[in-house]
Design a protein around this motif. Structure first.
Motif, mmCIF file in Angstrom:
data_model
loop_
_atom_site.group_PDB
_atom_site.id
_atom_site.type_symbol
_atom_site.label_atom_id
_atom_site.label_comp_id
_atom_site.label_asym_id
_atom_site.label_seq_id
_atom_site.Cartn_x
_atom_site.Cartn_y
_atom_site.Cartn_z
ATOM 1 N N GLY A 174 31.337 9.554 -5.764
ATOM 2 C CA GLY A 174 30.658 9.132 -6.006
ATOM 3 C C GLY A 174 30.564 9.702 -8.101
ATOM 4 O O GLY A 174 29.764 10.681 -8.484
ATOM 5 N N LEU A 175 32.175 9.934 -7.720
ATOM 6 C CA LEU A 175 32.209 10.629 -9.179
ATOM 7 C C LEU A 175 33.091 9.938 -10.285
ATOM 8 O O LEU A 175 33.433 8.619 -10.284
ATOM 9 N N ASP A 176 32.474 10.072 -11.296
ATOM 10 C CA ASP A 176 33.375 9.115 -12.508
ATOM 11 C C ASP A 176 34.884 9.707 -12.806
ATOM 12 O O ASP A 176 35.328 10.637 -12.558
ATOM 13 N N ALA A 177 35.500 8.354 -12.867
ATOM 14 C CA ALA A 177 36.880 8.642 -13.524
ATOM 15 C C ALA A 177 37.142 10.042 -14.457
ATOM 16 O O ALA A 177 38.370 10.124 -14.529
ATOM 17 N N SER A 178 36.248 10.444 -15.310
ATOM 18 C CA SER A 178 36.872 10.380 -16.211
ATOM 19 C C SER A 178 36.462 12.298 -15.821
ATOM 20 O O SER A 178 36.905 13.009 -16.712
ATOM 21 N N ARG A 179 36.089 12.876 -14.873
ATOM 22 C CA ARG A 179 36.285 13.873 -14.373
ATOM 23 C C ARG A 179 37.270 14.125 -13.749
ATOM 24 O O ARG A 179 37.320 15.549 -13.103
ATOM 25 N N LEU A 180 37.967 13.256 -13.418
ATOM 26 C CA LEU A 180 39.191 13.478 -12.382
ATOM 27 C C LEU A 180 40.519 13.151 -12.674
ATOM 28 O O LEU A 180 40.518 12.910 -14.808
ATOM 29 N N GLY A 181 41.578 13.738 -12.179
ATOM 30 C CA GLY A 181 42.774 13.312 -12.601
ATOM 31 C C GLY A 181 43.260 14.404 -14.447
ATOM 32 O O GLY A 181 42.557 15.419 -14.412
ATOM 33 N N SER A 182 43.989 13.551 -15.011
ATOM 34 C CA SER A 182 44.311 14.138 -15.954
ATOM 35 C C SER A 182 43.152 14.073 -17.013
ATOM 36 O O SER A 182 42.935 14.976 -18.043
ATOM 37 N N ALA A 183 42.338 13.601 -16.835
ATOM 38 C CA ALA A 183 41.222 13.049 -18.036
ATOM 39 C C ALA A 183 39.760 13.901 -17.740
ATOM 40 O O ALA A 183 38.915 14.817 -18.621
ATOM 41 N N GLY A 184 39.919 14.921 -16.114
ATOM 42 C CA GLY A 184 39.589 15.497 -15.569
ATOM 43 C C GLY A 184 40.079 16.851 -15.794
ATOM 44 O O GLY A 184 39.499 18.335 -15.899
ATOM 45 N N ARG A 185 41.047 17.577 -16.951
ATOM 46 C CA ARG A 185 41.827 18.622 -16.703
ATOM 47 C C ARG A 185 41.267 19.916 -17.522
ATOM 48 O O ARG A 185 40.835 19.271 -18.790
ATOM 49 N N LYS A 186 41.197 20.819 -17.238
ATOM 50 C CA LYS A 186 41.376 22.062 -18.056
ATOM 51 C C LYS A 186 41.948 22.526 -19.407
ATOM 52 O O LYS A 186 42.037 23.072 -19.940
ATOM 53 N N VAL A 187 42.907 22.857 -17.841
ATOM 54 C CA VAL A 187 44.049 22.975 -18.650
ATOM 55 C C VAL A 187 44.575 22.422 -19.401
ATOM 56 O O VAL A 187 45.769 20.949 -18.281
ATOM 57 N N LYS A 188 45.306 22.255 -20.330
ATOM 58 C CA LYS A 188 46.781 20.693 -20.995
ATOM 59 C C LYS A 188 48.022 21.280 -20.556
ATOM 60 O O LYS A 188 48.074 22.351 -20.455
ATOM 61 N N LEU A 189 48.994 20.721 -20.315
ATOM 62 C CA LEU A 189 50.524 20.550 -19.998
ATOM 63 C C LEU A 189 51.359 20.410 -21.986
ATOM 64 O O LEU A 189 51.148 19.693 -21.670
ATOM 65 N N LEU A 190 51.808 21.515 -22.408
ATOM 66 C CA LEU A 190 51.632 20.956 -23.977
ATOM 67 C C LEU A 190 53.686 21.228 -23.408
ATOM 68 O O LEU A 190 54.093 19.839 -24.190
ATOM 69 N N ARG A 191 54.329 21.779 -22.526
ATOM 70 C CA ARG A 191 56.123 20.910 -22.163
ATOM 71 C C ARG A 191 55.983 22.041 -21.099
ATOM 72 O O ARG A 191 55.713 22.885 -20.923
#
Lengths: 332, 265
Positions: free
Chosen positions: B213-230
Motif C-alpha cells: 500500500g505504498l506509493d513508489a514515490s515514497r520508496l527507494g531513491s525517490a523516497g530518500r531524505k539524504v542525497k548521495l552527492l559523491r
C-alpha cells in the motif's frame, strides 16, 4: 513556520568534565556556525553538571542548554532521547551534532526519524556548501573502502561524528555565552527499554583509547596463546593490546580490544599490527595512528598500504626477535 | 514467539580491498570477481533469532529488500534454519536510504501482523549507517535496543546485553521490540545439507509496493531524505619501507633498530 536556525551540539561528559568528543563536536560546530553566520548552541543532560556550562562557552558555545536534575544522573536512552526531542522541537536547530559513540549511535538515528528525516552517521568531515548553505557530511562507507558525501534538504540535519576526526575546540576562558535551563518534562512512561545494570570489562594496564602505543593482533595470530606474546611487547612499550575482529569473535581476546569500524577508533602514536591483513573495516579504527608498523607474511596484504615500516614474514619468528631487540634498545 | 529478521544482500565485504571499484557513472560499488552475499551483520541477526528458536521455539521470518536478489544468496537464512522468506523485490525499492528502506520494511512488518521481536544487523556492511533498525522502531512506535551481543527471553520481556565501549549494559525491554545485533553475539552457524535442500524447495513470497500500500514515490531513491552527492575511494600513499634480513629473526631485530633510528620507539 519559522526556518530552523543554528547548530546544536550534544555534550558528552563524565565527572563534571566535557569528554574529548564534546570538544570535537564544539570545534566542528563552531566552524559550521561561523560559516553559516549562525549561533552555536549545545546541550548537556545529567545531574550536577552546572560546571559544564563555562567549559562549553570557553570551547565556543554561544548558548548552553542545561538539563540538570538528580533523576537524569544515569543514562537512560529513552529519557535522553525524549528530552532531546523536546529541546529540538523548541530550539529548532538547523544542524545537530552528536558523537558517534555509544550514546550518539543509539540516539541520533531515532531523533532524526522523529523529525521525519535520517542522520548521517560516523562523519569524518563536515562542511557547508557555498551555494546551498546546506551541510555536506562525509562518511566512510563499504567498510571504509570508500567515502560518501551526503546532503539533505530536510531540517534538522543530524550527524554523528567519528571520535578524533574533528579538530577539537581550543578553550578560551574569556569567551562569553548564555546558559539556559529549558523547560522539559521527564515522563517515566517513555522508558520501554531500561538499562538495569552497567558492566565494565576488566582491562589490565593502559586503556586502549588512551594508549600512545598499541600492539594489535589479527586472525593470523591463531589463538589466545599468541596474544600473550603481543602482551609482552605491549608491556615493554607501556602500550595497550588491540585486535581486529576475528580474534574477538573467536574469543581469543576480549571484545573490548576490537579496533575498527564496529569497535574502537583510536589514534595512537605507534600502532604495531601483527598478522593483521588490514581490511578496510579494521583500518577505519587505526588509520589515525601517527606511525603504523606491520608484520605480515603476505607482502600484498592491505596493511602494507597503510604501514610506514613493515616486515614480510612469519610473525612467530619475527616477533620474538623484534621484542628482544626492542628490550635491548630500551635498556641501553 | 514470532521473530522477524531483516537481512540485506550486499557486495562481499570480505573480498580483498583491491577488488573494490566504484562505477562513477552510477555511483555504485562492486567487488570484482566476488559474488554478492548476505550481509554479515544481518547474518548475526539471523543467528540471534535461531538461538532463541533453539532455546524456546520460534517462527523466524526473514525479509530482504532490493532488486535483482539472487535466490541462492537471499535463501541462506532459510538454509541456516529460518522458516519463511519474504522478498520486497522491485526496482522501486532500489537506491533507497535508511529512511525509505525503513519505511518499506515497517510496512511489510505491519502486513505480516504477528511479531514479538524484530531483529536487524547493527548496520549494513555497505552503507555502514546503522539506522534502519532504529527507523523501523520509530515508525512502528516500538522500543529499540541497539548493538546486542546476547538475548534472553523472559516472561513477556527480553533481557539484552548491549555492547558499550567499556563493556556492556544489561537492558530489559518489553515485547514487541526492535533489537539490532552486533558481531559480538558470536559466529553464525553454517547451513546444514538438510537445510540447504529444504531452502531449495521453499519459494519466497514476493511483495511489490502495491502489496504494501505504498506509493513508489515514497520508496527507494525517490523516497530518500539524504542525497548521495559523491562516492569516491580515498587514495593511500603506500610508502611502506620494508625491513629485510637474512632470516625472519634478523628482519625482526632490524625492524627494532629501524624504529629506534626513526625515533618511533
Amino acid at each position: 513556520m519559522a526556518e530552523n536556525q543554528g547548530v546544536l551540539v550534544y555534550l558528552e561528559h563524565r565527572e563534571g568534565k566535557l569528554l574529548p568528543i564534546a570538544l570535537e563536536g564544539l570545534g566542528a560546530g563552531r566552524r559550521l556556525a561561523d560559516t553559516l553566520g549562525q549561533r552555536l548552541s549545545c546541550v548537556a543532560i545529567g545531574s550536577n553538571i552546572a560546571q559544564l556550562a563555562s567549559q562549553a562557552i570557553a570551547a565556543g558555545a554561544d548558548r548552553v542548554y542545561l538539563m540538570d536534575s538528580p533523576e537524569l544522573a544515569d543514562y537512560q536512552p529513552d529519557i535522553y532521547l525524549a528530552l532531546m526531542g523536546q529541546l529540538v522541537a523548541e530550539a529548532r536547530p538547523q544542524v545537530i551534532i552528536m558523537g558517534h559513540t555509544d550514546t550518539g549511535r543509539e540516539i541520533a538515528p531515532r531523533l532524526a526519524f522523529r523529525f521525519g528525516t535520517v542522520a548521517v552517521t560516523d562523519c569524518v568531515e563536515l562542511n557547508i556548501d557555498n551555494t546551498s548553505g546546506r551541510l555536506l557530511a562525509t562518511k566512510p562507507v563499504y567498510g571504509g573502502n570508500a567515502l560518501a558525501v551526503f546532503s539533505t534538504d530536510t531540517d534538522p540535519q543530524v550527524v554523528t561524528v567519528r571520535t578524533k576526526a574533528m579538530a577539537p575546540a581550543v578553550p578560551n576562558a574569556s569567551r562569553q555565552g548564555e546558559v539556559i535551563t529549558p523547560a522539559y518534562k521527564v515522563e517515566p512512561s517513555v522508558v520501554r527499554a531500561r538499562i538495569v545494570r552497567r558492566v565494565l570489562a576488566e582491562s589490565a594496564g593502559v586503556k586502549l583509547e588512551d594508549a600512545a602505543v598499541v600492539v594489535a593482533g589479527g586472525r593470523g595470530i591463531g589463538g589466545a596463546e599468541g596474544f600473550k606474546q603481543l602482551e609482552d611487547l605491549a608491556r615493554l612499550l607501556k602500550g595497550a593490546i588491540g585486535a581486529s575482529r576475528p580474534p574477538c569473535d573467536s574469543g581469543w581476546i576480549s571484545d573490548t580490544a576490537q579496533v575498527g569500524l564496529t569497535g574502537k577508533i583510536i589514534a595512537p602514536e605507534l600502532y604495531i599490527a601483527v598478522a593483521i591483513s588490514g581490511s578496510s573495516q579494521h583500518m577505519s579504527g587505526c588509520s589515525g595512528a601517527r606511525t603504523i608498523v606491520a608484520i605480515n607474511k603476505d607482502r600484498e596484504a592491505n596493511i602494507f598500504r597503510h604501514a610506514r615500516f613493515g616486515v614480510v614474514g612469519d610473525w612467530k619468528k619475527v616477533l620474538p626477535a623484534f621484542t628482544a631487540k626492542v628490550k635491548e634498545l630500551l635498556a641501553s | 514467539m514470532n521473530i522477524i529478521v531483516c537481512v540485506k544482500q550486499v557486495i562481499d565485504p570480505e573480498a580483498p580491498p583491491s577488488s573494490f571499484r566504484i562505477d562513477p557513472a552510477t555511483n555504485r560499488a562492486e567487488m570484482r570477481g566476488a559474488n554478492p552475499v548476505i550481509d554479515p551483520y544481518g547474518e548475526y541477526a539471523v543467528e540471534a533469532a535461531l538461538r532463541l528458536k533453539d532455546a524456546g521455539g520460534a517462527k523466524v521470518t526473514v525479509i530482504s529488500l532490493g532488486s535483482n536478489l539472487l535466490r541462492e544468496v537471499v535463501k541462506k537464512p532459510l538454509a541456516m534454519g529460518a522458516d519463511e522468506l519474504i522478498l520486497l523485490e522491485d526496482a522501486a525499492y532500489d537506491g533507497g536510504d535508511s529512511y525509505s528502506t525503513a519505511l518499506a520494511l515497517a510496512a511489510a512488518i505491519k502486513k505480516i501482523g504477528q511479531y514479538d521481536l524484530i531483529l536487524c544487523g547493527r548496520e549494513a556492511s555497505d552503507t555502514n549507517a546503522g539506522q534502519v533498525g532504529a527507523g523501523v522502531a520509530e515508525i512502528l512506535s516500538l522500543p529499540c535496543v541497539t548493538l546486542a551481543k546476547r538475548l534472553e527471553a523472559g516472561a513477556g520481556n527480553l533481557v539484552v546485553e548491549r555492547v558499550t565501549s567499556a563493556g556492556y549494559d544489561v537492558v530489559e525491554v518489553g515485547l514487541p521490540a526492535v533489537i539490532t545485533i552486533s558481531n559480538e553475539i558470536g559466529e553464525p552457524r553454517y547451513p546444514t545439507v538438510k537445510g540447504i535442500m529444504a531452502a531449495k524447495k521453499k519459494e519466497p513470497l514476493v511483495w511489490k509496493p502495491t502489496d504494501l500500500g505504498l506509493d513508489a514515490s515514497r520508496l527507494g531513491s525517490a523516497g530518500r531524505k539524504v542525497k548521495l552527492l559523491r562516492l569516491y575511494q580515498p587514495v593511500y600513499e603506500g610508502r611502506c619501507e620494508f625491513v629485510e634480513g637474512q632470516t625472519p629473526e634478523e628482519a625482526g631485530a632490524n625492524l627494532a633498530i629501524k624504529l629506534r633510528e626513526a625515533k618511533v620507539i
